[in-house]
Every structure is written in structure tokens, then in C-alpha cells.
Enzyme design. Structure first.
Site, PDB file in Angstrom:
ATOM      1  N   LYS A  36     -50.999 -56.312  72.928  1.00  0.00           N
ATOM      2  CA  LYS A  36     -49.907 -57.043  73.574  1.00  0.00           C
ATOM      3  C   LYS A  36     -49.475 -56.254  74.800  1.00  0.00           C
ATOM      4  CE  LYS A  36     -47.967 -59.351  69.552  1.00  0.00           C
ATOM      5  NZ  LYS A  36     -46.760 -59.556  68.752  1.00  0.00           N
ATOM      6  N   ARG A  73     -38.315 -66.967  60.541  1.00  0.00           N
ATOM      7  CA  ARG A  73     -37.365 -67.919  61.130  1.00  0.00           C
ATOM      8  C   ARG A  73     -37.716 -69.357  60.792  1.00  0.00           C
ATOM      9  NH1 ARG A  73     -38.144 -64.676  66.551  1.00  0.00           N
ATOM     10  NH2 ARG A  73     -40.179 -64.980  65.612  1.00  0.00           N
ATOM     11  N   HIS A 127     -33.589 -58.676  64.398  1.00  0.00           N
ATOM     12  CA  HIS A 127     -34.253 -57.536  63.740  1.00  0.00           C
ATOM     13  C   HIS A 127     -33.223 -56.665  63.013  1.00  0.00           C
ATOM     14  CE1 HIS A 127     -37.273 -58.014  67.254  1.00  0.00           C
ATOM     15  NE2 HIS A 127     -37.802 -58.578  66.188  1.00  0.00           N
ATOM     16  N   SER A 134     -37.741 -61.851  70.482  1.00  0.00           N
ATOM     17  CA  SER A 134     -37.926 -60.921  71.607  1.00  0.00           C
ATOM     18  C   SER A 134     -38.492 -61.662  72.814  1.00  0.00           C
ATOM     19  CB  SER A 134     -38.871 -59.794  71.202  1.00  0.00           C
ATOM     20  OG  SER A 134     -38.309 -59.028  70.170  1.00  0.00           O
TER      21      SER A 134
END
Ligand code: PNS
Length: 169
Positions: free
Chosen positions: A43, A92, A19, A129
Site C-alpha cells: 500500500k 463496519r 480504531h 482512514s
């Protein structure tokens, strides 16, 4: 000259070196970058919203023109509130693109907000994460995956969680 403001949204549970690299690169493309820490999207986060915001703010304190705030509604509303014309997100690989593409198209549909995808740098492309939380949960080292101070916060949150919800044999 136009003053360009971009938003970098995410859950950041916790902020990682991936990040940080993204925001550093985003800050070279925009005059101002607002990091939007999403809260309340269903979440079950490990860190509290305030922890996620404060850890990110510490990590970008050296970057001029970057600030961090919480977000709990529509991303396009936050973009309007801060005057942003673009969202910048790191990608990614294909799975990230599949996740992000419908959100990007919806945000353009709703408000004409464009999303710019930046390919993750090879040095951080393996970091997420989710993996950071997993590695830490099973006692592995995460110190070189996250900015200073984050490992301690993650370990403390995991310890607090283990004492309250120990799995029954
Ligand atoms: O990549 P992440 O961490 O799963 O993203 C979380 C976040 C907060 C960036 C994402 O859920 C989001 O943008 N939420 C805002 C809600 C919204 O605007 N939805 C409609 C268009 S997608």
C-alpha cells in the site's frame, strides 16, 4: 489464570476514532492488546510507518495493557512472537467482512489463531482512514474523526506530497 494477549492489526494511515474505539473495547476483552501497524504490504501509505506507530501510541497512552509495534511479515508470526492467541478486528459492514473473512480463515489454518470481529460502534461506523485522507486532501475538516495530533500530521504529509507531485494540467 490464563493471561490473554490479542493483536489488533491494520494499516492505520492514519489512526482514527474508529480504531481507538475498537482498541478500547478489545482491551476490555484481553489482558494485553498489541496494535500491529502493518508496513510494506504494497500500500502506498501517506504517513511513514514510524508516524503511524507513534500517532497510535499517543492515542492509547492512557489505556493500560495496550502497546503498539510495527509489523512487516505474517500476522501469525507476530502473534507467536508476542504470545497472542487471538486477533481482534472491527467490522463496519459487509464489505469489511468480505475483506477480513479470508484472512481470518487463513490465519486459523496456518496457526490456529482465531479472529474475533467486533461490530463498529454506531458513533464511528462512518469513519475510515481512506475517507479521512480524502476529506483532508480536499481541504475538509477531520479534527473530530481522529485523535489529537493526527490532523496536523496528515495535513503536513499532504502538503509535502502536493509540492513534490503536482498533477500536470
Ligand atoms: O485492514 P487493512 O488495513 O487492509 O489490513 C492490513 C493488514 C496489515 C492488517 C493486513 O494486510 C495483514 O494482516 N497483513 C499481514 C500479512 C499476512 O499475515 N498475510 C497472510 C494471512 S492474511
Amino acid at each position: 489464570m490464563t493471561h490473554r494477549i490479542a493483536v489488533c492489526p491494520g494499516s492505520f494511515d492514519p489512526v482514527t476514532l474508529g480504531h481507538l474505539d475498537l482498541v478500547r473495547r478489545a482491551s476490555a476483552l484481553a489482558d494485553e492488546v498489541v496494535v500491529a501497524v502493518g508496513t510494506g504490504y504494497g500500500k502506498n501509505a501517506l504517513l511513514t510507518p514510524a508516524q503511524r506507530r507513534d500517532l497510535f501510541a499517543d492515542a492509547v497512552a492512557h489505556l493500560p495493557g495496550v502497546r503498539v509495534q510495527l509489523m512487516s511479515g505474517l500476522l501469525i508470526d507476530l502473534c507467536r512472537e508476542v504470545g497472542a492467541t487471538a486477533v481482534i478486528k472491527g467490522i463496519r459492514g459487509g464489505a469489511d467482512y468480505d475483506h477480513e473473512q479470508p484472512m481470518a480463515l487463513m490465519n486459523r489454518h496456518l496457526a490456529g489463531i482465531e479472529t474475533v470481529f467486533l461490530p463498529a460502534d454506531a458513533s464511528v461506523v462512518h469513519i475510515s482512514s481512506t475517507m479521512v485522507r480524502d476529506v483532508a486532501r480536499y481541504g475538509g475538516p477531520i479534527g473530530d474523526l481522529v485523535p489529537p495530533g493526527v490532523e496536523e500530521a496528515v495535513r503536513a504529509a499532504l502538503a509535502a506530497r502536493t509540492t513534490t507531485r503536482r498533477e500536470q494540467p
